[in-house]
Structures are given as C-alpha cells and as structure tokens.
Design an enzyme around this catalytic site. Sequence first.
Site, mmCIF file in Angstrom:
data_model
loop_
_atom_site.group_PDB
_atom_site.id
_atom_site.type_symbol
_atom_site.label_atom_id
_atom_site.label_comp_id
_atom_site.label_asym_id
_atom_site.label_seq_id
_atom_site.Cartn_x
_atom_site.Cartn_y
_atom_site.Cartn_z
ATOM 1 N N ASP A 98 22.415 85.990 -44.335
ATOM 2 C CA ASP A 98 22.961 85.538 -43.054
ATOM 3 C C ASP A 98 23.539 86.666 -42.196
ATOM 4 O OD1 ASP A 98 25.246 86.208 -44.497
ATOM 5 O OD2 ASP A 98 25.722 84.129 -44.984
ATOM 6 N N GLU A 120 17.725 82.959 -50.071
ATOM 7 C CA GLU A 120 19.046 82.338 -50.008
ATOM 8 C C GLU A 120 19.150 81.416 -48.796
ATOM 9 O OE1 GLU A 120 22.884 84.375 -51.555
ATOM 10 O OE2 GLU A 120 23.149 84.235 -49.386
ATOM 11 N N GLU A 134 27.944 84.447 -39.438
ATOM 12 C CA GLU A 134 26.979 84.170 -40.506
ATOM 13 C C GLU A 134 26.427 82.751 -40.474
ATOM 14 O OE1 GLU A 134 29.400 87.692 -41.794
ATOM 15 O OE2 GLU A 134 29.864 85.728 -40.917
ATOM 16 N N HIS A 208 37.713 90.540 -46.670
ATOM 17 C CA HIS A 208 37.127 91.289 -45.560
ATOM 18 C C HIS A 208 36.655 90.421 -44.409
ATOM 19 C CE1 HIS A 208 33.423 89.868 -47.435
ATOM 20 N NE2 HIS A 208 32.818 90.130 -46.299
ATOM 21 N N ARG A 210 35.713 88.474 -41.229
ATOM 22 C CA ARG A 210 36.114 88.656 -39.827
ATOM 23 C C ARG A 210 37.084 87.569 -39.379
ATOM 24 N NH1 ARG A 210 32.747 91.414 -36.167
ATOM 25 N NH2 ARG A 210 31.149 91.281 -37.782
ATOM 26 N N HIS A 240 38.391 97.121 -48.264
ATOM 27 C CA HIS A 240 37.254 97.268 -47.354
ATOM 28 C C HIS A 240 37.522 98.382 -46.339
ATOM 29 C CE1 HIS A 240 34.133 96.041 -44.429
ATOM 30 N NE2 HIS A 240 33.596 95.357 -45.423
#
Length: 360
Positions: A98, A120, A134, A208, A210, A240
């Site tokens: 994604d 996936e 995503e 991590h 967003r 990260h």
Amino acid sequence: MRIGIVFGTRPEIIKVAPVYLKAKEMEKEEGIEADFICTGQHREMVDMMKGIFNVEADIDMNIMTANQTLNEVMYKVVRGFEELLKERHYDWIFVQGDTTTAMAAALAAFNRGVKIGHIEAGLRSGDLYDPFPEEMNRRVIDQVSEKMFAPTQRSKETLLREGFNEERIVVTGNTVIDAQVYVVSHFNLDDVRRKIIWHENYFLVTLHRRENIGQRMRNILRALRRFSDKEGIQIVFPVHKNPKVRELVYEELSGCENAHLIEPVNYVELTALLKDAKFVATDSGGIQEEAPTFGKFVVVCRETTERPELIESGFGLLAGTDEEKVFQALYKALEFRAGGLKNPFGDGHASERILNAILG
C-alpha cells in the site's frame, strides 16, 4: 514470460524479495524472466536491506530526495515507469501492499496495458484517512489488478464483498512469513540479538505512523514509560529516522533508565529482537504479521487495523492511542501465553503460490 517486481521501501523489499528469489529458482524450468525494480522511495532503508537476501536491484530509479511530498514521489514513480515500460515489455508488474511506490507503479503499468499482480491484496481498515495514505493506495491498486494475491481468507472475502470477480483473487498467505523462514534458516538470531542487547527482560517497540505523529504518539510513549518504570521491564526501541518521530520519542523517553533507544535495525536484527521479546507494542503493519511466528503478543497502538486476523486469532489487541488504554493493554500482553494458537498469516509458501497463479 517477463515480470517486473517493484519495491521502494523497507517493508516492501522484505515482502517481495522472497518472490524474486523464487522466480529466479523457476527461471529455467518455467521460462520466467524477472526484473527486480527499485524506485528508491526510502533510499537509506532499502540500501540496508539488500545484503540480507543477497540480491541487488536490476533497475534502480533512485527517486529519493530530502523532504519530498507524496505527490512528488507519485510523480517521479509514474514518470520513471513511463520510460521503463517503453523500453521493456513486461507481461506482469508485481506491486506489494500500500505504499505510494506501489500505487503509482500500478497506475503507470495499467495505463500502458500491462497486467498487475497485487501482493497482499484485500487489506482494509475501513477509514480512508487511517492509515494515510495507505488505505487509499491499496484500494486503488486492487481496482486495477488482474490478480489479487490475498494473504488470508478474510482478505479474499473483503474483496468479494467489494464486488471483485473471484477468478481474480488467489489466497496465498503472506510473503513476510516466507521472509522469516529465510532469515531463520540463514542467520544465528541469538548471536545477532546479543550484539544489540544482553537483557532478556524487554519488550520491543516500533512507532512511525504518519497519523500518530503528535499527541497520539505522546500518549503512547507516556504509557510505555509508565509501564516500564512500574514493572522494571526494559524497552528496546529502534527509533525511526523521521525527524518528527525522533523529536517526540527523545522528548518523552530521554532520562528513562529502562529505555534503550537505538538506531533503526535491519530485518535480521529486528527478527532477532522480536524472537526474544516478551511482547511487542507497535503501530507497524508488518510486525502484526511477523510476531505470531514467534508466539508474541502485539499491542497495536493505532485507532484502526487492516489486519483484524491478528486480533481474532488471539495474538493481539487493538489498544488505540489513549494513554490509559495503551497502559492497560501492556498488562494484557504481559499475561499472554500463546499455547496452541496458530499463526493466521501463512506457512512460508506464499511466493510459490503467487508465481504458480500467473503460470496457470
């Protein structure tokens, strides 16, 4: 048959490298000619991964620039694929998951009349903005894919409910389990872990996402610190590279005696840390799939998950991002015993099923 297997980020290379290796095994017998195509969306992390699987990119677009926006990534990938597809005539382009790399490559291939295989496929959180971007990316990729390689039966059922033709969907298992099988058989994970940390009384943390950056992440970090201080269990946290993530983590966990804040680790090192951890607290998607292989419980520090199989199997809990809820979830993780629970994400043969599906 010529196929292109695309990756641009660390999670992607973990999940597509086994497919590329299997394609190379089948090259002579089945007539597959495979190109490993790197966009370089995450340059540093991709470079970190190449040595583990002993593969190099056949084509490297090297699009990475500092502080690039999602639209800039998308533009560069589409432009790069427009030129590549003029030069090389692929029967299939495989994309995984994604990312912006996967979505842009799929659209570029679709517009050039190349068949797309989505590794996936069928994952959904149900919220277009969480995770962002995503959730949108994976929905778009499924729309243009000739074959959708669903990792689980539930993923297939999601696609069927959305109206996709069953003939386009193949349940394969998740290729991340193939990657784990590879790593376990090629590396001494106990030695790898001891080079990072000698303590055995620890839990593993990765954060991590967003959409979590800001107060949500502060809440999570404060819960982790409270729990570690109270129970005396060490935190091992590969931080990260995102500057906004690092700022929050170091503000909240600096001075915490139990917190081991380390630089990002490669996949072998992460697998070694995962294998020996008490449990995991994460907002990552991949670790939700990887932890059950080693019988580890996952505290999912997010408001949604596109991997409900983890929760349904008993291997995890969707804790949200409220400090108190995360804190209580950590105690549930401490009490967890895997017993006879089964990994819902696969058996290590997904790559073979994917390639067999396009060979007919």
